[in-house]
Design a protein around this motif. Structure first.
Motif, mmCIF file in Angstrom:
data_model
loop_
_atom_site.group_PDB
_atom_site.id
_atom_site.type_symbol
_atom_site.label_atom_id
_atom_site.label_comp_id
_atom_site.label_asym_id
_atom_site.label_seq_id
_atom_site.Cartn_x
_atom_site.Cartn_y
_atom_site.Cartn_z
ATOM 1 N N LEU A 275 4.709 5.243 -3.642
ATOM 2 C CA LEU A 275 4.985 5.876 -4.441
ATOM 3 C C LEU A 275 3.295 6.722 -4.692
ATOM 4 C CD1 LEU A 275 7.125 4.704 -7.407
ATOM 5 C CD2 LEU A 275 7.628 6.123 -5.668
ATOM 6 N N ASP A 276 2.601 6.507 -5.017
ATOM 7 C CA ASP A 276 1.440 7.213 -4.972
ATOM 8 C C ASP A 276 1.130 7.979 -3.365
ATOM 9 O OD1 ASP A 276 0.654 5.629 -7.393
ATOM 10 O OD2 ASP A 276 -0.364 4.375 -6.581
ATOM 11 N N LYS A 277 1.201 7.131 -2.408
ATOM 12 C CA LYS A 277 0.905 8.413 -1.471
ATOM 13 C C LYS A 277 2.292 9.239 -1.034
ATOM 14 C CE LYS A 277 -1.410 4.422 1.011
ATOM 15 N NZ LYS A 277 -3.086 5.430 0.960
ATOM 16 N N ILE A 278 3.265 9.654 -1.909
ATOM 17 C CA ILE A 278 4.258 9.983 -1.986
ATOM 18 C C ILE A 278 4.265 11.556 -2.987
ATOM 19 C CG2 ILE A 278 6.109 10.739 -2.210
ATOM 20 C CD1 ILE A 278 7.871 8.715 -1.581
ATOM 21 N N LYS A 279 3.045 10.682 -3.829
ATOM 22 C CA LYS A 279 2.634 12.169 -4.877
ATOM 23 C C LYS A 279 1.914 12.802 -4.361
ATOM 24 C CE LYS A 279 -0.054 12.767 -8.971
ATOM 25 N NZ LYS A 279 0.512 11.965 -10.376
ATOM 26 N N GLU A 280 0.608 12.171 -3.648
ATOM 27 C CA GLU A 280 -0.543 13.065 -3.011
ATOM 28 C C GLU A 280 -0.207 13.745 -1.732
ATOM 29 O OE1 GLU A 280 -4.186 11.212 0.117
ATOM 30 O OE2 GLU A 280 -3.448 9.989 -1.320
ATOM 31 N N VAL A 281 0.787 13.304 -0.804
ATOM 32 C CA VAL A 281 1.053 14.463 -0.037
ATOM 33 C C VAL A 281 2.044 15.572 -0.398
ATOM 34 C CG1 VAL A 281 1.267 12.633 2.122
ATOM 35 C CG2 VAL A 281 2.912 13.271 0.722
ATOM 36 N N LEU A 282 2.877 15.507 -1.511
ATOM 37 C CA LEU A 282 3.248 16.954 -2.217
ATOM 38 C C LEU A 282 2.374 17.730 -2.781
ATOM 39 C CD1 LEU A 282 6.457 15.200 -3.695
ATOM 40 C CD2 LEU A 282 6.371 16.937 -2.173
ATOM 41 N N GLU A 283 1.503 16.576 -3.113
ATOM 42 C CA GLU A 283 0.429 17.940 -3.562
ATOM 43 C C GLU A 283 -0.866 18.241 -2.830
ATOM 44 O OE1 GLU A 283 -1.089 15.609 -7.959
ATOM 45 O OE2 GLU A 283 -2.253 14.449 -6.194
#
Length: 310
Positions: A275-283
């Motif tokens: 989930l952290d990495k999904i948030k990061e790529v969206l940001e």
């Protein structure tokens, strides 16, 4: 659900709305990723789902070749891969130069590549197949000789269904599926006498022989959730349990345990997305899949040829 996880999910939901993004998750992803995805499915199914949306950004929670396939079929969209380290060992076993060499040795053969291949191998293939449609697609080809890349076990399974054709099998394999042995399944069958055994055709040949059902991930879901047995032994990646229990929680889905290999049939690469990495790529809109235009065009042709058949 922990407070921190709720916060991350809220952030993801806000970002995907702001950026007109769609999140795709393969069945082998972590349960929490499947739960926040817009679409869940097999790799090709997901790439086609993305074609049907008006999203500007595709976040593909899967392994690298899946994100590449999404880009090939959606060249005008920005495709982001949450973790670039999430690759596929089997896809990496097939090489561009090696396939070209086989083509030279067997000029009368059709190169049939499993969708689980990297873009450069797709580009030198005649047609692509999935585990669900492979038999139908290969049977439709006019060539009597088939070079099958990269999974020798899926290739061997297809060859048994189409004995009239000659198969030259690339010696690749999926490590988690290969490491699932018949003994592991038979031990469970001894405990659950009424159980049906469903396995993926990427499993080694001896394991496939003892199964009641052999099929793709989505076909295993269809079989396991609707068959007449209360207990179903599942011979594929353990991430599938999340969807099976959602679709039909009244059955007992049993996944074999192998203490020598990650506990269960477990794809460590699939689980590198979080989930952290999904948030990061969206940001940050980083980890974008960028492919050479000419290579992408060459890889699209065998994919589209398959889609015209199925």
């Amino acid at each position: 659900m922990a407070v921190a996880e709720k916060t991350i999910i809220n952030d993801i939901n806000k970002l995907r709305k702001e950026k007109n993004a769609v999140i795709l998750a393969h069945y082998y992803q972590r349960g929490e990723i499947q739960d926040i995805a817009d679409f869940i499915g097999d790799s090709l199914e997901l790439a086609r789902k993305a074609q049907q949306t008006d999203a500007d950004i595709i976040v593909f929670a899967g392994v690298r070749f899946m994100a590449e396939t999404a880009k090939i079929l959606n060249p005008g969209k920005k495709v982001l891969h949450p973790n670039p380290e999430s690759g596929c060992p089997m896809a990496d076993m097939a090489t561009y130069k090696g396939v070209l060499e086989l083509k030279k040795q067997h000029p009368d053969a059709a190169v049939v590549s499993y969708v689980n291949t990297n873009v450069d191998v797709k580009a030198v293939s005649d047609i692509i197949v999935t585990s669900r449609n492979a038999v139908k697609v290969v049977r439709s080809l006019k060539e009597d000789k088939i070079i099958f890349v990269p999974d020798q076990f899926l290739g061997s399974y297809i060859a048994k269904q189409i004995p009239e054709k000659e198969f030259i099998l690339w010696k690749g394999f999926c490590p988690p599926h290969f490491n699932l042995t018949p003994d592991q399944l038979l031990e469970l069958k001894e405990k659950y006498k009424d159980a049906k055994i469903a396995v993926h055709p990427e499993c080694n040949t001896e394991t496939v022989k003892i199964a009641d059902f052999v099929g793709s991930t989505s076909q295993i879901i269809e079989f396991a959730t609707t068959c007449d047995s209360e207990n179903v032994i599942i011979g594929t990646e353990v991430g599938l349990k999340h969807q099976l229990e959602k679709i039909n929680p009244n059955k007992n889905y049993i996944f074999p345990v192998n203490a020598d290999y990650c506990g269960t049939v477990h794809c460590c690469d699939m689980k590198k997305n979080t989930l952290d990495k999904i948030k990061e790529v969206l940001e940050n809109e980083n980890n974008e899949i960028i492919l050479d235009e000419e290579l992408m065009e060459k890889a699209r042709k065998p994919l589209e040829r398959m889609l015209n058949i199925v």
